[in-house]
Design an enzyme around this catalytic site. Structure first.
Site, PDB file in Angstrom:
ATOM      1  N   HIS A 152      -3.403   5.869   3.468  1.00 13.89           N
ATOM      2  CA  HIS A 152      -4.255   4.740   3.102  1.00 13.89           C
ATOM      3  C   HIS A 152      -3.768   3.429   3.709  1.00 13.89           C
ATOM      4  CE1 HIS A 152      -5.978   1.847   0.103  1.00 13.89           C
ATOM      5  NE2 HIS A 152      -6.978   2.707   0.062  1.00 13.89           N
TER       6      HIS A 152
ATOM      7  N   SER B 148     -11.351  -0.695  -0.574  1.00 11.72           N
ATOM      8  CA  SER B 148     -10.050  -0.722   0.104  1.00 11.72           C
ATOM      9  C   SER B 148     -10.191  -1.135   1.551  1.00 11.72           C
ATOM     10  CB  SER B 148      -9.398   0.670   0.060  1.00 11.72           C
ATOM     11  OG  SER B 148      -8.857   0.942  -1.195  1.00 11.72           O
TER      12      SER B 148
ATOM     13  N   ASP C  98       0.849  -1.188   0.000  1.00 15.31           N
ATOM     14  CA  ASP C  98       0.000   0.000   0.000  1.00 15.31           C
ATOM     15  C   ASP C  98       0.891   1.247   0.000  1.00 15.31           C
ATOM     16  OD1 ASP C  98      -2.297   1.849   0.793  1.00 15.31           O
ATOM     17  OD2 ASP C  98      -3.292  -0.092   0.863  1.00 15.31           O
TER      18      ASP C  98
END
Ligand SMILES: [Ca+2]
Ligand SMILES: [Ca+2]
Length: 596
Positions: free
Chosen positions: A240, A428, A189
């Protein structure tokens, strides 16, 4: 503090029986079946019953009452609770001194009709056999083993009441079976802010695979530091990876923040998406996948902790050979790969890595909606998991406020260098829910491969979440999936030979079902060159295919991969170009202003 706002829920867990009690395979015989603890001799009826029971007990033990699955209740060994049809003051009946071959004795009355009795043999198997025998007694209104109740695992983490996605997948019941055990889960990520208090003790060494210094935002290229240098603005990385990793394995029962789904699992943080809105490229991502799986990557030290599971909560249009080959190589190492379906409310069949064969592709459900309005769909979806919906409000208040129906997880705030928690929505967020559940599944059964895991997830999924556009098998059920694999007999599959038509990996003896190049799916095998494939076959994307294989790779177009989602307050679709990203950045600023 949590921002991006509103509402919250959660029903308090109630005590439940401890599952997974194993029935003793043999009944111990202590040679006292006739000798009686009771001072009074048995009645005539009892004598007859004794004889019947002794005859019955001379053969196989009475039929076992409990199911032989992980849902088997735990009972107090050798104890029964008998309720008579007639109150004690009016009846002469007593519990026979021998039941199913076991000597009994009374312990105490629970009320005028009900008494607790003990068997001399204190095993759960004896309890069940005696229950089966007494159920046949016409004087008995009810008989049960003395069930054991234990408090369900319910984390004390401050924001656990906002983690509606845990009860939604029956996570607490899953924790009653397993809370995880050192399974290594790689999160490829934007990197991670490893100093977050809810990551203490949860991380293994990782790596930064971003080659481009500008996109890395850390003034250097590849190195052993997977720290995310972005901010929680969507124009940056939105932190994220920090959010995704927390969903999987944030530290729990530490009176702080949230609980990861598999908090006894370990995260291998791998950075491949940069600070420029989480942009990453296939050349970096492919190396990250190989490294995560323990494979060699040129000029990079070996990964000392190869992952059993890889989570990839990103994607974009355009398949590529380098990405497909890296995934095939990781699958060949036995790694289970989970991907997000994407957030554009479109068919995911041209979104990669979601559409790469062999990965477990996850769509998102909303807080109240079954398919979140943004979630991609289609044939490549395997299962659904909570990804949330910021337009929906959680039903229960938390800290005197209402909260949005997204997924809460770990966050870092660059503007004041603080660590906190944040609500995002997206596939996600749904993918790491599944990755965490798979971590629990491997914790109870380390012999599971990807085919067995996926088969169990699909078999136990809530089919009411299936949809016409394609939502796979529906919503995962963590407790049922763990129970499915916890009995030591994971799905064995159909054992079809090479070349057979198949619909899932489990169909094949090789456990590999892949597209055959325009003619559906066939059972195939891994290869690194044509010489490893049967005559008339070629080696394509790591597996043998009939003939010369596809002339081109699926959707061979470039390699830019854009991660999904962020703090989306207004958009129905994920960004696909500069303007949407700008809009997202403005939305993120709006979110920040609403920070509490
Ligand atoms: Ca770096
Ligand atoms: Ca915590």
């Amino acid at each position: 503090m949590i921002y991006c706002d509103e509402l919250q829920t959660h029903a308090a867990a109630e005590p439940d029986r401890k599952p997974n009690a194993k029935r003793a395979s043999e009944r111990l015989d202590f040679g006292m079946r006739i000798a009686c603890f009771r001072p009074k001799g048995p009645t005539l009826t009892t004598r007859i019953l004794i004889i019947i029971l002794l005859i019955a007990s001379s053969g196989a033990p009475a039929t076992a009452a409990p199911p032989s699955s992980a849902a088997t209740p735990e009972v107090a060994p050798g104890q029964l609770i008998v309720t008579w049809k007639v109150p004690k003051t009016l009846r002469v009946a007593t519990v026979p001194t021998v039941v199913a071959g076991y000597v009994t004795r009374p312990l105490r009355d629970l009320d005028s009709r009900t008494e607790l009795i003990a068997l001399h043999e204190k095993t759960q198997a004896a309890s069940w056999e005696a229950v089966a025998a007494l159920r046949a007694d016409p004087r008995v209104a009810d008989v049960q083993p003395n069930y054991v109740r234990r408090p369900m695992v319910r984390p004390n983490d401050t924001h656990f009441p906002l983690q509606w996605h845990i009860p939604r997948i029956h996570g607490e019941q899953a924790w009653d079976i397993s809370q995880g055990s050192q399974i290594k889960i790689a999160v490829i990520d934007t990197g991670i802010r490893g100093s977050h208090p809810d990551f203490q003790g949860q991380l293994l060494p990782g790596y930064d695979f971003i080659s481009n210094i500008t996109h890395a935002g850390d003034n250097d290229g590849r190195d052993a530091n997977p720290t995310d240098n972005g901010t929680n603005s969507s124009a940056s990385s939105a932190l994220h990876g920090t959010h995704v990793a927390g969903i999987i394995a944030a530290r729990s029962i530490n009176n702080k923040g949230i609980a990861g789904i598999c908090w006894n699992c370990k995260i291998v943080p791998i950075r491949a998406l940069g600070v420029d809105a989480g942009r990453g490229v296939d050349s970096d991502i492919a190396d990250a996948i190989r490294w995560a799986a323990g494979l060699n990557v040129q000029h990079v030290p070996p990964n000392p902790n190869p992952a059993q599971i890889i989570n990839m909560s990103f994607g974009g249009a355009g398949g590529s050979k380098v990405l497909t080959d890296a995934i095939a190589a990781a699958l060949r190492e036995g790694v289970i790969i989970v991907t997000a379906a994407g957030n554009k409310n479109i068919d995911a069949s041209n979104i990669y890595p979601a559409a790469v064969p062999g990965v477990i592709t996850v769509g998102a459900t909303g807080y109240k909606t079954k398919r979140a309005p943004y979630s991609n769909y289609g044939q490549v979806i395997d299962v659904m998991a909570p990804g949330g919906n910021l337009y929906e409000k959680q039903d229960v208040q938390h800290q005197g406020k209402t909260w949005q129906g997204g997924i809460i997880s770990t966050m870092y705030y660059a503007q004041d260098n603080s660590y906190d928690y944040h609500i995002y929505e997206g596939t996600s967020q749904a993918a790491p829910v599944v990755a965490g559940v798979i971590g629990l599944m491997l914790s109870v059964n380390s012999g599971l491969d990807s085919a067995a895991v996926l088969a169990a997830l699909k078999k136990t999924a809530d089919g009411s979440y299936q949809c016409a556009k394609g939502c796979g098998a529906g919503m995962i059920n963590a407790a049922a999936a763990l129970a499915e694999v916890n009995n030591g007999t994971p799905p064995t599959g159909n054992g079809l030979p090479y070349g057979s038509t198949c619909s899932q990996d489990l169909d094949c003896a090789s456990r590999i079902c892949r597209p055959a190049g325009g003619s559906g799916y066939i059972c195939t095998r891994y290869c690194s060159s044509k010489t490893e494939c049967p005559s008339g076959s070629s080696c394509h994307a790591g597996v043998c295919v009939p003939g010369s294989g596809p002339s081109t790779n699926p959707g061979s177009s470039g390699g830019t991969v854009i991660q999904g989602v962020g703090c989306r307050v207004g958009a129905e679709e994920a960004p696909s170009g500069p303007l949407p990203w700008l809009a997202l950045a403005l939305l993120a600023l709006a979110c920040r202003r609403r920070r509490r």
